[in-house]
Design a protein around this motif. Structure first.
Motif, PDB file in Angstrom:
ATOM      1  N   PHE A   1      -6.005   1.467 -12.408  1.00  0.00           N
ATOM      2  CA  PHE A   1      -4.971   0.314 -11.913  1.00  0.00           C
ATOM      3  C   PHE A   1      -4.889  -0.698 -13.055  1.00  0.00           C
ATOM      4  O   PHE A   1      -5.929  -1.229 -13.739  1.00  0.00           O
TER       5      PHE A   1
ATOM      6  N   HIS B   1     -14.632   4.136  -3.631  1.00  0.00           N
ATOM      7  CA  HIS B   1     -14.017   2.749  -3.916  1.00  0.00           C
ATOM      8  C   HIS B   1     -12.878   2.195  -3.092  1.00  0.00           C
ATOM      9  O   HIS B   1     -12.556   3.029  -2.190  1.00  0.00           O
ATOM     10  N   ARG B   2     -12.737   0.904  -2.993  1.00  0.00           N
ATOM     11  CA  ARG B   2     -11.472   0.774  -2.153  1.00  0.00           C
ATOM     12  C   ARG B   2     -10.940  -0.509  -2.799  1.00  0.00           C
ATOM     13  O   ARG B   2     -11.703  -1.424  -3.656  1.00  0.00           O
ATOM     14  N   THR B   3      -9.546  -0.970  -2.496  1.00  0.00           N
ATOM     15  CA  THR B   3      -8.862  -1.759  -3.296  1.00  0.00           C
ATOM     16  C   THR B   3      -8.517  -3.060  -2.369  1.00  0.00           C
ATOM     17  O   THR B   3      -8.531  -2.654  -1.113  1.00  0.00           O
TER      18      THR B   3
ATOM     19  N   TRP C   1       0.908  -1.264   0.077  1.00  0.00           N
ATOM     20  CA  TRP C   1      -0.178  -0.037   0.055  1.00  0.00           C
ATOM     21  C   TRP C   1       0.969   1.347   0.149  1.00  0.00           C
ATOM     22  O   TRP C   1       0.572   2.179   0.279  1.00  0.00           O
TER      23      TRP C   1
ATOM     24  N   PHE D   1      -6.303  -8.944  -7.962  1.00  0.00           N
ATOM     25  CA  PHE D   1      -6.650  -7.662  -7.410  1.00  0.00           C
ATOM     26  C   PHE D   1      -8.337  -7.478  -7.454  1.00  0.00           C
ATOM     27  O   PHE D   1      -8.885  -7.767  -8.490  1.00  0.00           O
ATOM     28  N   ARG D   2      -8.765  -6.697  -6.533  1.00  0.00           N
ATOM     29  CA  ARG D   2     -10.245  -6.393  -6.499  1.00  0.00           C
ATOM     30  C   ARG D   2     -10.394  -4.975  -6.270  1.00  0.00           C
ATOM     31  O   ARG D   2      -9.631  -4.319  -5.443  1.00  0.00           O
ATOM     32  N   VAL D   3     -11.141  -4.238  -7.058  1.00  0.00           N
ATOM     33  CA  VAL D   3     -11.591  -3.018  -6.763  1.00  0.00           C
ATOM     34  C   VAL D   3     -13.207  -3.136  -6.421  1.00  0.00           C
ATOM     35  O   VAL D   3     -14.038  -3.508  -7.396  1.00  0.00           O
ATOM     36  N   GLU D   4     -13.444  -2.547  -5.184  1.00  0.00           N
ATOM     37  CA  GLU D   4     -14.916  -2.782  -4.664  1.00  0.00           C
ATOM     38  C   GLU D   4     -15.334  -1.082  -4.619  1.00  0.00           C
ATOM     39  O   GLU D   4     -14.837  -0.202  -4.208  1.00  0.00           O
TER      40      GLU D   4
ATOM     41  N   VAL E   1       0.380  -3.955  -8.805  1.00  0.00           N
ATOM     42  CA  VAL E   1      -0.399  -3.230  -9.452  1.00  0.00           C
ATOM     43  C   VAL E   1       0.360  -1.881  -9.987  1.00  0.00           C
ATOM     44  O   VAL E   1       1.047  -1.369  -9.258  1.00  0.00           O
TER      45      VAL E   1
END
Lengths: 123, 123
Positions: free
Chosen positions: B54, B86-88, B20, B61-64, B96
């Motif tokens: 991204f 959003h949050r990753t 991060w 990897f996830r983007v919410e 990434v």
């Protein structure tokens, strides 16, 4: 709101069947993410007002400057400073992601030619 | 002039040992190319004035978003529109590439936290 959807590079490159004709896959902050298939040698040119980034996705790609040649493999990228003469080349077909300002013409300050592609064409 | 040199993503990611904490690998047209290793879940936030892209280099990897979850694999990217919460997240470590404006703070409009990274740190 409608959440954005992921874009798959392999899928998008599969839709491109011409060389040297970048297609816009996404736009952000005044910049384009363009995808291009290349083979052969592109004309010398520069972009007086913008940097240009090339990220190799597939194949071997070359960026030539007047005083140096840079060979790039997949997973390598290079940023061409504004105003610097360069030409791109690939002996075999390569797939390249370009990140650059949305108003940039691919042949820059070179005279329009068969290599000059429309700006803003999407994929 | 000194011709620019290629940047190798695998090599650069090999130099990053924290999660991060994006590092700037290149700059162009007011934008950064940032590289980040991620694992876990990042705080919810948005960037009111800039889109954020991204591109997954390695891992899952996830983007919410508030109304959807997007799962991304290597070679897939997503552009988060400005102002959209959003949050990753990543269950296992992922690598990434981020394209975004050079003045953007990673935690956006969320309160500063242990996730807030310095802007402009290079790799």
């Amino acid at each position: 709101m409608n959440a954005p959807v992921p874009i798959d590079l392999a899928e998008k490159f599969g839709l491109i069947h011409e060389h040297w004709r970048p297609r816009v896959a996404a736009k952000l902050n005044g910049q384009d993410v363009r995808l291009v298939k290349v083979k052969g040698v592109f004309p010398w040119h520069s972009h007086p007002d913008a940097e240009e980034m090339f990220l190799v996705w597939k194949g071997a790609f070359r960026v030539e400057f007047r005083d140096a040649v840079r060979e790039l493999s997949p997973g390598q990228f290079i940023v061409v400073p504004r105003g610097v003469e360069h030409r791109t080349a690939a002996d075999e077909e390569a797939e390249v992601l370009i990140f650059e300002a949305s108003d940039v013409i691919n042949t820059g300050d070179a005279p329009p030619s068969e290599y000059t592609a429309p700006v803003g064409e999407t994929v």
